[in-house]
Design a protein around this motif. Structure first.
Motif, PDB file in Angstrom:
ATOM      1  N   UNK A  86      60.595  40.862  15.324  1.00  0.00           N
ATOM      2  CA  UNK A  86      59.435  41.501  15.966  1.00  0.00           C
ATOM      3  C   UNK A  86      59.857  42.238  17.234  1.00  0.00           C
ATOM      4  N   UNK A  87      60.692  41.621  18.042  1.00  0.00           N
ATOM      5  CA  UNK A  87      61.152  42.286  19.271  1.00  0.00           C
ATOM      6  C   UNK A  87      62.007  43.512  18.930  1.00  0.00           C
ATOM      7  N   UNK A  88      62.924  43.367  17.983  1.00  0.00           N
ATOM      8  CA  UNK A  88      63.775  44.493  17.605  1.00  0.00           C
ATOM      9  C   UNK A  88      62.977  45.654  17.037  1.00  0.00           C
ATOM     10  N   UNK A  89      62.028  45.343  16.147  1.00  0.00           N
ATOM     11  CA  UNK A  89      61.201  46.395  15.565  1.00  0.00           C
ATOM     12  C   UNK A  89      60.325  47.054  16.624  1.00  0.00           C
ATOM     13  N   UNK A  90      59.832  46.269  17.561  1.00  0.00           N
ATOM     14  CA  UNK A  90      58.998  46.815  18.637  1.00  0.00           C
ATOM     15  C   UNK A  90      59.805  47.736  19.542  1.00  0.00           C
ATOM     16  N   UNK A  91      61.006  47.312  19.916  1.00  0.00           N
ATOM     17  CA  UNK A  91      61.857  48.167  20.744  1.00  0.00           C
ATOM     18  C   UNK A  91      62.192  49.472  20.032  1.00  0.00           C
ATOM     19  N   UNK A  97      58.779  56.324  19.542  1.00  0.00           N
ATOM     20  CA  UNK A  97      57.541  56.974  19.962  1.00  0.00           C
ATOM     21  C   UNK A  97      57.664  57.696  21.287  1.00  0.00           C
ATOM     22  N   UNK A  98      58.423  57.130  22.220  1.00  0.00           N
ATOM     23  CA  UNK A  98      58.567  57.760  23.534  1.00  0.00           C
ATOM     24  C   UNK A  98      59.508  58.954  23.517  1.00  0.00           C
ATOM     25  N   UNK A  99      60.602  58.841  22.764  1.00  0.00           N
ATOM     26  CA  UNK A  99      61.628  59.885  22.783  1.00  0.00           C
ATOM     27  C   UNK A  99      61.591  60.811  21.578  1.00  0.00           C
ATOM     28  N   UNK A 100      61.000  60.356  20.475  1.00  0.00           N
ATOM     29  CA  UNK A 100      60.991  61.165  19.256  1.00  0.00           C
ATOM     30  C   UNK A 100      62.347  61.185  18.574  1.00  0.00           C
ATOM     31  N   UNK A 101      63.183  60.167  18.860  1.00  0.00           N
ATOM     32  CA  UNK A 101      64.540  60.124  18.317  1.00  0.00           C
ATOM     33  C   UNK A 101      64.818  58.724  17.798  1.00  0.00           C
TER      34      UNK A 101
END
Length: 139
Positions: A86-91, A97-101
């Motif tokens: 869950x933490x890995x998928x969230x990161x 989402x923030x960088x688009x990369x």
């Protein structure tokens, strides 16, 4: 032969991302911005990829008892959803989402001459090293 096919499929994948625009962070962010200036064009990229993958998978992969270039399938049998997943998928999701990369397009973008992704790749490598150090502790 395994490495030649891996290289060729990686190059084909990278060329597909470059041609489709998936290495452009602005296009990815516009696709993810469903409440603002949403750009749905990447749906067609994903749909086209699925139109190639699904028949290939059903006809060439799913029916096989053994892979073509190795002795056994290399599949993860872990079906557990734990806090590490869950933490890995969230990161991953927040970074995307923030960088688009994400990693594949970042490496493709780098080979396409985009030097802006160097910082992302450095951070990704640092994250991989930190996660390898923390993995034995987290178990």
């Amino acid at each position: 032969m395994f490495y030649v096919i891996a290289l060729l499929t990686g190059l084909l994948f990278g060329m597909g991302m470059a041609l489709s625009g998936m290495i452009d962070p602005n296009l990815v962010i516009a696709f993810l911005d469903i409440t603002g200036h949403w750009d749905p064009t990447l749906i067609f990229v994903m749909g086209g990829a699925l139109m190639v993958f699904i028949p290939g998978y059903l006809l060439l992969i799913k029916q096989r008892q053994q892979p073509l270039l190795t002795e056994t399938w290399s599949l993860n049998n872990n079906k557990t959803i734990d806090w590490r997943l869950i933490i890995g998928a969230s990161l991953f999701g927040v970074g995307w989402g923030l960088l688009g990369v994400c990693p594949g397009p970042a490496i493709t973008s780098l080979f396409a001459g985009n030097t802006d992704v160097w910082l992302f790749i450095a951070a990704m490598m640092a994250g991989l090293m930190v996660s390898k150090k923390l993995a034995p502790i987290a178990r």
